[in-house]
Every structure is written in C-alpha cells, then in structure tokens.
Design an enzyme around this catalytic site. Structure first.
Site, PDB file in Angstrom:
ATOM      1  N   ASN A 113      16.184  -5.855   3.310  1.00  0.00           N
ATOM      2  CA  ASN A 113      15.353  -4.651   3.369  1.00  0.00           C
ATOM      3  C   ASN A 113      15.905  -3.748   4.466  1.00  0.00           C
ATOM      4  O   ASN A 113      16.670  -4.192   5.335  1.00  0.00           O
ATOM      5  CB  ASN A 113      13.904  -5.038   3.686  1.00  0.00           C
ATOM      6  CG  ASN A 113      12.924  -3.898   3.452  1.00  0.00           C
ATOM      7  OD1 ASN A 113      13.273  -2.867   2.882  1.00  0.00           O
ATOM      8  ND2 ASN A 113      11.690  -4.086   3.901  1.00  0.00           N
ATOM      9  N   HIS A 163      14.900  -0.694   7.500  1.00  0.00           N
ATOM     10  CA  HIS A 163      13.828  -0.136   8.332  1.00  0.00           C
ATOM     11  C   HIS A 163      14.381   1.079   9.066  1.00  0.00           C
ATOM     12  O   HIS A 163      15.502   1.012   9.609  1.00  0.00           O
ATOM     13  CB  HIS A 163      13.331  -1.180   9.343  1.00  0.00           C
ATOM     14  CG  HIS A 163      12.267  -0.648  10.252  1.00  0.00           C
ATOM     15  ND1 HIS A 163      11.051  -0.218   9.778  1.00  0.00           N
ATOM     16  CD2 HIS A 163      12.252  -0.452  11.600  1.00  0.00           C
ATOM     17  CE1 HIS A 163      10.327   0.211  10.809  1.00  0.00           C
ATOM     18  NE2 HIS A 163      11.023   0.081  11.910  1.00  0.00           N
ATOM     19  N   ALA A 210       9.173 -13.850   7.374  1.00  0.00           N
ATOM     20  CA  ALA A 210       7.720 -13.735   7.265  1.00  0.00           C
ATOM     21  C   ALA A 210       7.125 -12.677   8.189  1.00  0.00           C
ATOM     22  O   ALA A 210       5.947 -12.339   8.048  1.00  0.00           O
ATOM     23  CB  ALA A 210       7.077 -15.089   7.556  1.00  0.00           C
TER      24      ALA A 210
END
Length: 215
Positions: free
Chosen positions: A121, A123, A156
């Site tokens: 991902n 950011h 997580a």
C-alpha cells in the site's frame, strides 16, 4: 512477518500476477495498467477489486479488459465476514502480489493471514511520520520542509508495515494541503509503478522489517 514467497518472474520469467484493490477514480491503477502493457515490466494485472460499485477505477479495468469484482461492506453481516469474503475473491485470481491503490478500507486479520507479506500500500507521507488519513495536512501543520510518500508491506497496524520505498517532496512556503497533496500524488504514482515492477521482476524478502529486493 515471514519472508514472502518469491514471485514467479524472479524464478521462471513469467509475469507476476497482481490484483489491485481500489475505492475511487483509480489513477494509480491506470498507471499500473499502462506499465503492465510492456512485457518487460514483469507484472500482469489479473483482476481489479473494489469496495463499492460504479466507480471509475472499475471502469478503467473494464476498458483494459481486466476482470473486476466488488465486495461491499454493507452487504455483509460483520466486518469479519466481509474480510473473509474479500480474501476469497482475491484468492480466486491466485495473486503473487496484492496492491491497495487508493483502497479506503482496512483489510483485516483473515486477509492479512491469507496474503501475508504480499500486500503493499502507499501512504502520502514519509512513514513513520504522519500516519492516518491526513498525512499531507499533518505534515504541513507541523512545519516540515520535506514530506513525500511511502510504499510499504501491509501489516495489522495503520501505515506501520515494512517500508519498500520512499520518495521525497519539498514543502513550498505557499503550499496549502490541496497543492501539497497533488504534488505528493504525482511522486507517489511513479514510486508505486517503479517498485511494483521491481518486486515482480526481482522478488523480495523481509528480514527484521527491512525489505530487500532479490532472492
């Protein structure tokens, strides 16, 4: 976090199978689709998933003849059930990598266990600084002179996973949040395309939170 399995291109020369998850317009997805047209890129987008119907990201996939699917949270009795269903839908395409490209839902424990070490991902800040939904605004408010974007392996936490790559964007004196974020997006998109290609072509390993290209 365990070391992910090698992606096929790093072993056999076959393109890595990539599933991309989106929630909106899909500009990062389009950049990946464009890059993957070149066989030398090393990755093939085998499916695009979304958390809602009717978005431009799905339309981009349709125009590129890439299969699509939707897993909407509202259609499930619990977030856990949604997380399992999303994992099942992704798993049906046998991905080597899963790219969250503007996907606005947090994937859960079941998803992360299924694809451990293979979900990446971006950011819009230089992690570990300014995690969360307002990275550019938080960086601007803090008064930093540079910010940027981070590509990381999802764990997580929130924007806490092992860092694959980072790109730096200067903060200008007259920046507002919108102007700064737009410049970050441009740099973020190039970083994403460059490094997904490298992950596919070279493979990677994770040791003590350090992501290393090559096997």
């Amino acid at each position: 976090m365990s070391t992910p399995p090698p992606v096929p291109d790093a072993v056999t020369g076959a393109p890595a199978r990539v599933v991309v998850l989106v929630s909106g317009s899909g500009t990062n997805l389009q950049a990946l689709l464009d890059a993957a047209v070149d066989p030398a890129y090393g990755a093939r987008i085998v499916a695009v998933g979304a958390d809602r119907e009717g978005i431009e990201g799905l339309a981009r996939a349709d125009r590129s003849n890439v299969p699509t699917f939707v897993a909407s949270l509202k259609d499930f009795s619990s977030r856990e059930a949604w997380d399992k269903a999303l994992a099942d839908k992704v798993d049906a395409f046998e991905p080597d990598l899963v790219v969250l490209a503007g996907f606005m839902k947090l994937v859960g424990p079941h998803f992360l266990e299924r694809f451990e070490g293979r979900v990446v991902n971006t950011h819009p800040a230089l992690c570990p600084s300014f995690p969360g939904v307002n990275g550019p605004g938080d960086a601007l408010a803090y008064g930093v002179k540079v910010t940027g974007a981070t590509l990381f392996v999802v764990d997580a936490g929130v924007d806490t996973g092992p860092i694959v790559a980072q790109t730096v964007v200067p903060v200008e004196d007259d920046d507002d949040v919108s102007a700064l974020h737009e410049r970050i997006k441009v740099a973020e998109r190039q970083m994403l395309v460059d490094n997904v290609g490298r992950l596919a072509r070279e493979g990677f390993r994770i040791t003590d939170r350090k992501v290393r290209f090559g096997l």
